[in-house]
Design a protein around this motif. Structure first.
Motif, PDB file in Angstrom:
ATOM      1  N   MET A 291       0.828  -1.202   0.000  1.00 19.83           N
ATOM      2  CA  MET A 291       0.000   0.000   0.000  1.00 19.83           C
ATOM      3  C   MET A 291       0.866   1.258   0.000  1.00 19.83           C
ATOM      4  O   MET A 291       0.601   2.211  -0.751  1.00 19.83           O
ATOM      5  N   ILE A 292       1.895   1.278   0.804  1.00 17.69           N
ATOM      6  CA  ILE A 292       2.773   2.454   0.880  1.00 17.69           C
ATOM      7  C   ILE A 292       3.486   2.673  -0.442  1.00 17.69           C
ATOM      8  O   ILE A 292       3.573   3.806  -0.943  1.00 17.69           O
ATOM      9  N   ARG A 293       3.998   1.596  -1.059  1.00 20.06           N
ATOM     10  CA  ARG A 293       4.690   1.749  -2.337  1.00 20.06           C
ATOM     11  C   ARG A 293       3.741   2.275  -3.411  1.00 20.06           C
ATOM     12  O   ARG A 293       4.089   3.190  -4.175  1.00 20.06           O
ATOM     13  N   ARG A 294       2.565   1.681  -3.497  1.00 16.80           N
ATOM     14  CA  ARG A 294       1.620   2.097  -4.529  1.00 16.80           C
ATOM     15  C   ARG A 294       1.143   3.537  -4.279  1.00 16.80           C
ATOM     16  O   ARG A 294       0.944   4.308  -5.222  1.00 16.80           O
ATOM     17  N   TYR A 295       0.922   3.885  -3.033  1.00 20.93           N
ATOM     18  CA  TYR A 295       0.524   5.248  -2.689  1.00 20.93           C
ATOM     19  C   TYR A 295       1.592   6.239  -3.140  1.00 20.93           C
ATOM     20  O   TYR A 295       1.290   7.264  -3.753  1.00 20.93           O
ATOM     21  N   ALA A 296       2.857   5.911  -2.852  1.00 16.01           N
ATOM     22  CA  ALA A 296       3.941   6.820  -3.228  1.00 16.01           C
ATOM     23  C   ALA A 296       4.077   6.952  -4.747  1.00 16.01           C
ATOM     24  O   ALA A 296       4.318   8.034  -5.263  1.00 16.01           O
ATOM     25  N   ASN A 297       3.929   5.838  -5.448  1.00 15.42           N
ATOM     26  CA  ASN A 297       4.178   5.837  -6.893  1.00 15.42           C
ATOM     27  C   ASN A 297       2.980   6.291  -7.729  1.00 15.42           C
ATOM     28  O   ASN A 297       3.170   6.800  -8.832  1.00 15.42           O
ATOM     29  N   LEU A 298       1.775   6.085  -7.220  1.00 14.20           N
ATOM     30  CA  LEU A 298       0.601   6.288  -8.046  1.00 14.20           C
ATOM     31  C   LEU A 298      -0.344   7.380  -7.580  1.00 14.20           C
ATOM     32  O   LEU A 298      -1.128   7.909  -8.386  1.00 14.20           O
ATOM     33  N   VAL A 299      -0.306   7.710  -6.308  1.00 12.29           N
ATOM     34  CA  VAL A 299      -1.244   8.696  -5.774  1.00 12.29           C
ATOM     35  C   VAL A 299      -0.573  10.043  -5.553  1.00 12.29           C
ATOM     36  O   VAL A 299      -1.113  11.079  -5.932  1.00 12.29           O
ATOM     37  N   LEU A 300       0.603  10.038  -4.945  1.00  8.71           N
ATOM     38  CA  LEU A 300       1.294  11.295  -4.665  1.00  8.71           C
ATOM     39  C   LEU A 300       1.772  11.998  -5.929  1.00  8.71           C
ATOM     40  O   LEU A 300       2.011  11.346  -6.940  1.00  8.71           O
TER      41      LEU A 300
END
Length: 295
Positions: free
Chosen positions: A286-295
């Motif tokens: 979740m943290i990786r995807r949040y950093a790469n795709l949401v931020l």
């Protein structure tokens, strides 16, 4: 659900971007449903281990350990409560069932106030059994909101109307678009009633970005997760980890930020494979995807 070592390219995202070394997690919140096998204490501990500063709580696991104990666990861990799920189910026409629903929602508002949750998410309810009268069901929601909004305002809790994807209109939410939710919310002070922007439910709507601009400070909660294909037999479990489905997240985050929303970004996933995976690995992904795709 697949997990990828943080030192490698996250191939499931379909990007050559490597995970951000030190992502800004200051607004990230873990909704309890994403790690569904964990109770409140485990979810709080998991957030602390991973450096996630906020948690979205659900009423049932809170009630299992007691409201005061849940509040203490979150407070002592130094976490924020981003939301409490859920109230709503306000479309019963029978007087006795309607009274029970309103009483339960008042209780949920009280629980949110005790937990320090800024909002109570409302899934408003579908068609009454045997009914095909959609306008009447929506009118019942409006009537209930007139009773609940002042009560919530007195307790410092904002009701957050969540429009759900149209495939849930019959059984879960007769509000399907952000425009419909805003039409109801705008009758009340902004501190009493707001809306939820949830990517899973709203990504398909060609008017969604116009309606996000319209929402402005009505946005009470921003939730992200993906829309996976094929849709499983239980459509409730179609939500996926960011990057596993069809949603482009950054335009949503940018549109929500442009309204002035600075609140938490909550990851809420209903998915059998995610629920069966190691919850710590789920949070790491979740943290990786949040950093790469949401931020």
């Amino acid at each position: 659900m697949s997990t990828v070592d943080a030192s490698t390219v996250d191939s499931a995202v379909g990007t050559v971007e490597r995970p951000t070394a030190d992502p800004d997690l200051s607004r990230l919140s873990l909704n309890q449903k994403t790690t569904n096998s964990w109770g409140v204490a485990q979810a709080v501990d998991g957030c602390v281990r991973a450096g996630v500063p906020a948690i979205g709580l659900w009423r049932e696991p809170v009630q299992e350990i007691g409201l005061e104990q849940a509040h203490k666990l979150v407070r002592d861990a130094g976490l924020r409560v981003s939301s409490l799920c859920r109230g709503g189910f306000l479309t019963a026409p029978e007087p006795s069932a309607r009274r029970r629903a309103l009483d339960d929602n008042r209780l949920a508002i009280d629980e949110a106030a005790t937990l320090g949750a800024p909002c109570l998410v409302l899934v408003v309810g579908g068609l009454p059994e045997g009914s095909r009268d959609l306008p009447a069901a929506r009118a019942l929601v409006a009537d209930a909101l007139a009773e609940l909004a002042p009560y919530a305002g007195e307790r410092g809790v904002r009701l957050a109307l969540e429009p759900l994807h149209p495939m849930y209109c019959a059984d879960r939410a007769v509000l399907s678009t952000l425009a419909q939710a805003l039409d109801l919310a705008e009758a009340y002070p902004v501190e009493q009633v707001g809306v939820v922007v949830d990517t899973f439910h709203l990504w398909w709507d060609p008017a969604v970005f116009e309606q996000i601009r319209r929402a402005g400070d009505r946005i009470a909660s921003f939730q992200v997760c993906d829309f996976n294909l094929p849709i499983p037999a239980d459509a409730l479990l179609a939500r996926g980890m960011m990057g596993d489905g069809v949603i482009d997240f950054r335009p949503f985050r940018e549109a929500v930020d442009a309204t002035g929303y600075t609140g938490d970004i909550e990851v809420e996933i209903f998915n059998a494979d995610v629920w069966a995976a190691d919850p710590d690995e789920v949070i790491a992904t979740m943290i990786r995807r949040y950093a790469n795709l949401v931020l």
